[in-house]
Motif scaffolding. Sequence first.
Motif, PDB file in Angstrom:
ATOM      1  N   ILE A  42    -107.482  22.994  45.429  1.00 30.94           N
ATOM      2  CA  ILE A  42    -107.995  24.230  44.808  1.00 30.94           C
ATOM      3  C   ILE A  42    -106.860  25.231  44.626  1.00 30.94           C
ATOM      4  CG2 ILE A  42    -109.562  26.187  45.143  1.00 30.94           C
ATOM      5  CD1 ILE A  42    -111.388  24.257  46.718  1.00 30.94           C
ATOM      6  N   LEU A  43    -106.012  25.333  45.651  1.00 37.37           N
ATOM      7  CA  LEU A  43    -104.839  26.205  45.537  1.00 37.37           C
ATOM      8  C   LEU A  43    -103.877  25.665  44.484  1.00 37.37           C
ATOM      9  CD1 LEU A  43    -102.931  28.480  46.475  1.00 37.37           C
ATOM     10  CD2 LEU A  43    -102.115  26.910  48.258  1.00 37.37           C
ATOM     11  N   TYR A  44    -103.656  24.358  44.500  1.00 36.78           N
ATOM     12  CA  TYR A  44    -102.686  23.783  43.569  1.00 36.78           C
ATOM     13  C   TYR A  44    -103.108  23.988  42.116  1.00 36.78           C
ATOM     14  CZ  TYR A  44     -99.277  20.614  41.557  1.00 36.78           C
ATOM     15  OH  TYR A  44     -98.251  20.092  40.816  1.00 36.78           O
ATOM     16  N   GLU A  45    -104.415  23.935  41.849  1.00 35.38           N
ATOM     17  CA  GLU A  45    -104.900  24.159  40.488  1.00 35.38           C
ATOM     18  C   GLU A  45    -104.501  25.552  39.991  1.00 35.38           C
ATOM     19  OE1 GLU A  45    -109.060  23.466  40.587  1.00 35.38           O
ATOM     20  OE2 GLU A  45    -108.880  21.292  40.871  1.00 35.38           O
ATOM     21  N   GLN A  46    -104.425  26.510  40.920  1.00 37.28           N
ATOM     22  CA  GLN A  46    -104.087  27.876  40.527  1.00 37.28           C
ATOM     23  C   GLN A  46    -102.586  28.066  40.267  1.00 37.28           C
ATOM     24  OE1 GLN A  46    -106.177  31.044  42.900  1.00 37.28           O
ATOM     25  NE2 GLN A  46    -106.850  29.308  44.123  1.00 37.28           N
ATOM     26  N   ILE A  47    -101.755  27.257  40.911  1.00 42.39           N
ATOM     27  CA  ILE A  47    -100.318  27.476  40.821  1.00 42.39           C
ATOM     28  C   ILE A  47     -99.576  26.334  40.149  1.00 42.39           C
ATOM     29  CG2 ILE A  47    -100.351  28.880  42.912  1.00 42.39           C
ATOM     30  CD1 ILE A  47     -99.107  26.493  44.391  1.00 42.39           C
ATOM     31  N   SER A  48    -100.267  25.262  39.772  1.00 39.09           N
ATOM     32  CA  SER A  48     -99.597  24.041  39.304  1.00 39.09           C
ATOM     33  C   SER A  48     -98.674  24.298  38.117  1.00 39.09           C
ATOM     34  CB  SER A  48    -100.630  22.970  38.952  1.00 39.09           C
ATOM     35  OG  SER A  48    -101.504  23.430  37.939  1.00 39.09           O
ATOM     36  N   GLU A  49     -99.123  25.110  37.163  1.00 34.12           N
ATOM     37  CA  GLU A  49     -98.296  25.351  35.971  1.00 34.12           C
ATOM     38  C   GLU A  49     -96.974  26.010  36.351  1.00 34.12           C
ATOM     39  OE1 GLU A  49     -98.514  27.626  31.629  1.00 34.12           O
ATOM     40  OE2 GLU A  49    -100.301  27.473  32.897  1.00 34.12           O
ATOM     41  N   ASP A  50     -97.035  27.052  37.185  1.00 35.07           N
ATOM     42  CA  ASP A  50     -95.809  27.728  37.613  1.00 35.07           C
ATOM     43  C   ASP A  50     -94.950  26.816  38.491  1.00 35.07           C
ATOM     44  OD1 ASP A  50     -96.345  30.154  36.345  1.00 35.07           O
ATOM     45  OD2 ASP A  50     -97.632  30.812  37.993  1.00 35.07           O
ATOM     46  N   PHE A  51     -95.600  26.083  39.389  1.00 37.70           N
ATOM     47  CA  PHE A  51     -94.876  25.219  40.316  1.00 37.70           C
ATOM     48  C   PHE A  51     -94.094  24.143  39.563  1.00 37.70           C
ATOM     49  CE2 PHE A  51     -94.939  21.570  43.401  1.00 37.70           C
ATOM     50  CZ  PHE A  51     -94.072  22.131  44.333  1.00 37.70           C
ATOM     51  N   GLU A  52     -94.723  23.559  38.566  1.00 38.81           N
ATOM     52  CA  GLU A  52     -94.065  22.495  37.802  1.00 38.81           C
ATOM     53  C   GLU A  52     -92.966  23.054  36.895  1.00 38.81           C
ATOM     54  OE1 GLU A  52     -97.221  20.304  35.953  1.00 38.81           O
ATOM     55  OE2 GLU A  52     -98.202  19.921  37.880  1.00 38.81           O
ATOM     56  N   LYS A  53     -93.139  24.286  36.412  1.00 35.20           N
ATOM     57  CA  LYS A  53     -92.080  24.919  35.619  1.00 35.20           C
ATOM     58  C   LYS A  53     -90.856  25.220  36.480  1.00 35.20           C
ATOM     59  CE  LYS A  53     -94.743  27.199  31.939  1.00 35.20           C
ATOM     60  NZ  LYS A  53     -95.182  28.525  31.408  1.00 35.20           N
ATOM     61  N   GLN A  54     -91.084  25.602  37.718  1.00 30.40           N
ATOM     62  CA  GLN A  54     -89.966  25.891  38.616  1.00 30.40           C
ATOM     63  C   GLN A  54     -89.134  24.642  38.874  1.00 30.40           C
ATOM     64  OE1 GLN A  54     -91.578  27.627  42.152  1.00 30.40           O
ATOM     65  NE2 GLN A  54     -92.121  29.555  41.155  1.00 30.40           N
ATOM     66  N   GLY A  55     -89.799  23.503  38.965  1.00 32.73           N
ATOM     67  CA  GLY A  55     -89.113  22.225  39.036  1.00 32.73           C
ATOM     68  C   GLY A  55     -88.406  21.963  40.350  1.00 32.73           C
ATOM     69  N   TYR A  56     -87.359  21.167  40.277  1.00 37.69           N
ATOM     70  CA  TYR A  56     -86.589  20.727  41.432  1.00 37.69           C
ATOM     71  C   TYR A  56     -85.196  20.389  40.929  1.00 37.69           C
ATOM     72  CZ  TYR A  56     -88.532  16.572  39.193  1.00 37.69           C
ATOM     73  OH  TYR A  56     -88.930  15.656  38.260  1.00 37.69           O
ATOM     74  N   PHE A  57     -84.274  20.143  41.836  1.00 39.55           N
ATOM     75  CA  PHE A  57     -82.901  19.809  41.466  1.00 39.55           C
ATOM     76  C   PHE A  57     -82.762  18.294  41.459  1.00 39.55           C
ATOM     77  CE2 PHE A  57     -78.338  19.194  42.569  1.00 39.55           C
ATOM     78  CZ  PHE A  57     -77.783  19.840  41.467  1.00 39.55           C
ATOM     79  N   LEU A  58     -82.145  17.745  40.418  1.00 37.77           N
ATOM     80  CA  LEU A  58     -82.012  16.297  40.290  1.00 37.77           C
ATOM     81  C   LEU A  58     -80.675  15.958  39.642  1.00 37.77           C
ATOM     82  CD1 LEU A  58     -83.231  13.395  40.388  1.00 37.77           C
ATOM     83  CD2 LEU A  58     -84.189  13.864  38.113  1.00 37.77           C
ATOM     84  N   ILE A  59     -79.928  15.035  40.267  1.00 40.40           N
ATOM     85  CA  ILE A  59     -78.686  14.527  39.689  1.00 40.40           C
ATOM     86  C   ILE A  59     -78.753  13.014  39.625  1.00 40.40           C
ATOM     87  CG2 ILE A  59     -77.216  16.462  40.375  1.00 40.40           C
ATOM     88  CD1 ILE A  59     -76.350  14.887  42.797  1.00 40.40           C
ATOM     89  N   ASP A  60     -78.041  12.446  38.651  1.00 43.99           N
ATOM     90  CA  ASP A  60     -78.063  10.989  38.485  1.00 43.99           C
ATOM     91  C   ASP A  60     -76.901  10.346  39.230  1.00 43.99           C
ATOM     92  OD1 ASP A  60     -75.797  11.379  36.948  1.00 43.99           O
ATOM     93  OD2 ASP A  60     -76.793  10.999  35.025  1.00 43.99           O
ATOM     94  N   VAL A  61     -76.728   9.042  39.014  1.00 44.56           N
ATOM     95  CA  VAL A  61     -75.715   8.271  39.730  1.00 44.56           C
ATOM     96  C   VAL A  61     -74.313   8.825  39.484  1.00 44.56           C
ATOM     97  CG1 VAL A  61     -74.725   5.976  40.043  1.00 44.56           C
ATOM     98  CG2 VAL A  61     -77.162   6.221  39.560  1.00 44.56           C
TER      99      VAL A  61
END
Length: 578
Positions: free
Chosen positions: A347-366
């Motif tokens: 229920i909480l995630y439904e309220q923040i999912s759009e912002d949370f996914e836009k914020q993203g995470y850090f990712l580097i390749d090989v």
Amino acid sequence: MEGESSSSSPSSSCSGGFKLYEELELREFRDRFVIRSKESPGDGFSIDRRDGTVESLGDGDDCAAGPSKASTIFGVVGTIRLLAGTYMLVISSRKEVGRFYGFPVYRVMSMRFLHCNEGLKFSSFQEKKDEAYFMTLLKLVESTPGLYYSYETDITLNLQRRFKLADGWMKKPIWKQADPRFVWNKNLLEELIEHKLDRFILPLLQGNILNNLSFQVAQLTLKSSPATMSLISRRCTRRLGTRMWRRGANLEGDVANFIETEQILDVEGFRSSLLQVRGSIPLLWEQIVDLSYKPQLRLIDHEQTHGGEGELSAAYAAEMQKLPNVRYISFDFHRVCGSSNFENLEILYEQISEDFEKQGYFLIDVGGKILEEQKGIIRSNCIDCLDRTNVTQSFLAQKSLDHQLRQIGVLTSSECISMFDEDYRKFRTLWAEQGDDISLEYAGTHALKGDLVRYGRQTLAGAIKDGMSALSRYYLNNFHDGIRQDAIDLVSGHYTVNRNGLSPFQLNGFDSLSYLPIASALLVGGLTMTTLTLSQAGRNSQQFLTSVVCAGVAAGVMAMVKVNGREFCSRPRLCGLL
């Protein structure tokens, strides 16, 4: 955190970087301590046992007579000056708990203060009494939990910040690389820094570091793709303290129990990182212990005085409305999730999912190419930032992990970590362990609601454990944490010893060590008197009036203890609440 085989880009690698001395020899002479490197015996320093003067060792600088004792230590934590002299804190034992970018990370298992306080014999009676109390505080400091370090790399910077550092940064002394917010012994290192003893200056991180070497829970085998997942939590030093004596913010805006938690994933040559933060509600508020199970909340210097979590939440929400680029969501965890409905966090995630996914995470390749950057951060708050916060952060970390594994290609768009029972168990165990560590550092007990993180539901054993932890928190809050807060304020530099000032321990009330026996004697005595008088009244009606009087006296004692509850609790005496 990862194994030796993981790759990294040149800008994030530590090869050829600065390295501290790993094993030191401590030589104890009658007039001084000598600390020198075992690998380079000519490099070291001495500290005078009479006045604490620190000097670098010169060529052939040694005593003609041999030391009375020689031992191995594993690092110098720093020095602190009290009334009668200097005390140096050293690491007497350690344990390797994992690797950070290929380099070993150690947990401090025990520490020891070296006393350079010969001036104590010339001190006044009050100074000797005060110094004895300071030394009691130092004994508490020696057993500080959750301290980590590395001799070869800085562990205070998160992956995204670290990766963007300029070439050559890692060749600086490790104390210069470190984020000062997360250096637990920053105040203790000043004298070593002044004497330019760079290869002896060891920054310590308080928090926790969990990976496959520490709890054997982070090696994942998702669909035959070996992966390593690690957690590293970094506790800020600006408002360090215990659960009830450091709440909310100070006048500079620093908050209690502010912790940056980084979840790092290494899989198929990719490396990703998610940052979350927690911290006490950033308002001026207090919750002073008074023997009641749940002391009253009070906002300081606010338009109104509030008395509960709901009012504090409302005040927080009102302040958040004034900030740009910040979205505040109020979520009643107890009402929505109760003690067993972990899945209701959706229920909480439904309220923040759009912002949370836009914020993203850090990712580097090989090859070290940046594929994604984290553009924002979720901050979770509850009253203590312990139990409910840890449940919520683990839930969000799971959601982000699913996105990362899908982008890397380990999982399909319809798969998630919870579909792989063994790997999901390891993930939850990792978060439960880190919740316990953070709780031990702030509250002195294991985290409550750990079952929700481990199993997604409350178990009978977990409920019993939570009950025991709740009772332990009550005891520590009321009868121990005041002294522990003094120890933290002393070692962190929030309190500075002034030989020319008034003694901070000359109180008009009880001595702190007497609080528990006095309160216990009055409470137990009152209950006993009441029980005895009522029992006698039942056997002999002629003694009814006497029984009533005795019961009244007992009730009066109980009421006195209740009304003056704060006076019976251990309270800090070095620094104020803010």
